[in-house]
Scaffold this active site. Sequence first.
Site, PDB file in Angstrom:
ATOM      1  N   GLU A  63      34.453  42.490-140.112  1.00 30.07           N
ATOM      2  CA  GLU A  63      35.129  41.986-138.180  1.00 30.07           C
ATOM      3  C   GLU A  63      34.862  40.472-138.163  1.00 30.07           C
ATOM      4  OE1 GLU A  63      34.151  43.788-133.918  1.00 30.07           O
ATOM      5  OE2 GLU A  63      33.401  44.111-135.723  1.00 30.07           O
ATOM      6  N   HIS A  82      29.887  38.250-131.039  1.00 29.92           N
ATOM      7  CA  HIS A  82      29.544  37.379-132.252  1.00 29.92           C
ATOM      8  C   HIS A  82      29.596  35.756-132.255  1.00 29.92           C
ATOM      9  CE1 HIS A  82      32.800  39.926-134.411  1.00 29.92           C
ATOM     10  NE2 HIS A  82      32.305  40.734-134.344  1.00 29.92           N
ATOM     11  N   HIS A  92      39.208  40.939-131.414  1.00 27.73           N
ATOM     12  CA  HIS A  92      38.556  39.553-131.649  1.00 27.73           C
ATOM     13  C   HIS A  92      39.458  37.971-130.704  1.00 27.73           C
ATOM     14  CE1 HIS A  92      34.595  40.888-130.799  1.00 27.73           C
ATOM     15  NE2 HIS A  92      34.875  41.450-131.391  1.00 27.73           N
ATOM     16  N   ASN A 122      39.234  45.858-125.499  1.00 19.97           N
ATOM     17  CA  ASN A 122      37.639  45.169-125.928  1.00 19.97           C
ATOM     18  C   ASN A 122      38.073  43.771-127.001  1.00 19.97           C
ATOM     19  OD1 ASN A 122      36.399  48.442-125.742  1.00 19.97           O
ATOM     20  ND2 ASN A 122      35.786  46.389-124.237  1.00 19.97           N
ATOM     21  N   GLY A 162      31.972  55.511-122.752  1.00 17.67           N
ATOM     22  CA  GLY A 162      32.161  55.995-121.353  1.00 17.67           C
ATOM     23  C   GLY A 162      31.696  54.832-120.694  1.00 17.67           C
ATOM     24  N   ASP A 196      32.029  51.610-133.683  1.00 17.31           N
ATOM     25  CA  ASP A 196      30.823  50.427-133.809  1.00 17.31           C
ATOM     26  C   ASP A 196      29.551  50.268-133.061  1.00 17.31           C
ATOM     27  OD1 ASP A 196      31.514  47.337-133.816  1.00 17.31           O
ATOM     28  OD2 ASP A 196      31.682  47.384-131.111  1.00 17.31           O
ATOM     29  N   LEU A 243      27.650  43.962-124.048  1.00 21.33           N
ATOM     30  CA  LEU A 243      28.061  44.676-125.019  1.00 21.33           C
ATOM     31  C   LEU A 243      27.918  44.145-126.160  1.00 21.33           C
ATOM     32  CD1 LEU A 243      31.159  46.809-122.919  1.00 21.33           C
ATOM     33  CD2 LEU A 243      27.860  47.290-123.123  1.00 21.33           C
ATOM     34  N   ALA A 244      27.156  44.499-126.984  1.00 20.32           N
ATOM     35  CA  ALA A 244      27.321  44.173-128.312  1.00 20.32           C
ATOM     36  C   ALA A 244      26.862  45.264-129.045  1.00 20.32           C
ATOM     37  CB  ALA A 244      25.530  43.401-128.566  1.00 20.32           C
TER      38      ALA A 244
END
Length: 381
Positions: A130, A142, A194, A218, A248, A273, A306-307
């Site tokens: 990724e 990232h 991304h 995303n 969710g 993920d 979010l990660a």
Amino acid sequence: MAIALVNGRVLTDGGFRDDVTVLVTGDRIVGVVPRADGLPTGVPVHDLRGAALLPGFVDCQVNGGGGVLFNDAPTVDSLRTIAAAHRRFGTTGLLPTLISDDVERMRAALAAVRDAIEQGVPGVLGIHLEGPYLAPARKGAHDDAMFRVPGEDDVAMLSAPGAGRTVLTLAPERVPADVLRALAERGVILCAGHSAATYEQARAGLAAGVRGFTHLYNAMSPLQGREPGVVGAALEDRESWCGIIVDGHHVHPGSVRVALAAKPRGKVFLVTDAMPPVGAAQPAFALYGETITAIDGVCRNAAGALAGSALDMATAVRNCVHQVGVPLEEAARMASTYPAQFLGLADTLGRIAPGYRADLVALDAQLQVQSTWIGGARDGS
């Protein structure tokens, strides 16, 4: 060694059946036979006790698990730990995923996957890189200091044989079209992600060999009335696949339903993920020197972004059923049949049928994992 799996609700191509027995010999399914036909003499029996027997889940995006982040330790031992952690949640095949890193770490990750495949580490099907060919404007978690534009050396490194299925997430607007074509021609499965691409740039990427989209919605330019963006190109295109995180939090259930309505059946599949907390007691881990913590099933950095996720595939299937309203048989295919097709493994994985690899998962009435089999070997055996 042969075994008969009996008294289950078996997901066949025609839907669930409770009147068949699945016969396994070695690492293959050799028969799905009517229960009334009886069993071959001397074959041991495993009683499923009414459980739903599904094809084993295939996860194309697994950053870590069991307390291990692949970037931190790109070794065969790490892959064993990660794969074992996800197996507890029904994942029988996965792509360990390296988040954007330097060339040395990329080479180490590729070597580890080659060694794991050669050694037969259960569940390892290949690798997902990724990045680092991503767009700073859509970098997510990232490190954009790692980002660069690929050249001929990258093509050679990424397409070298032995690493199983290789998925590469990139921003198509950041990669020359001739490089995209060269990677695709050499068997690398290209996904847009991304990415800050315009709709036109995304379409150009598809024309040059992009086959899918990483974690749809995303870290990509959104669908808008006057600018369809990457999301619009993804939903419009009939041939490409979309991975989606159904936890969710990353995607609203309504947006999942929109994707399922827009894309042809089979072109949307589940990914986790997943980060190290999956299958581990420790909720925190480090990514690029920053502490990430899983709280209520969500991985966030100190700023609240979010990660990755703390999602496992069995939970993703349950969420599809309970939050999105997808029937269990279709949710199961989104976790098994469709990702196998995306990876070009539809002849061996993702179905319960004679000749297929005996990668299976049994779920109870609450859709919790009871047992998994990889290559005919049951967990714990």
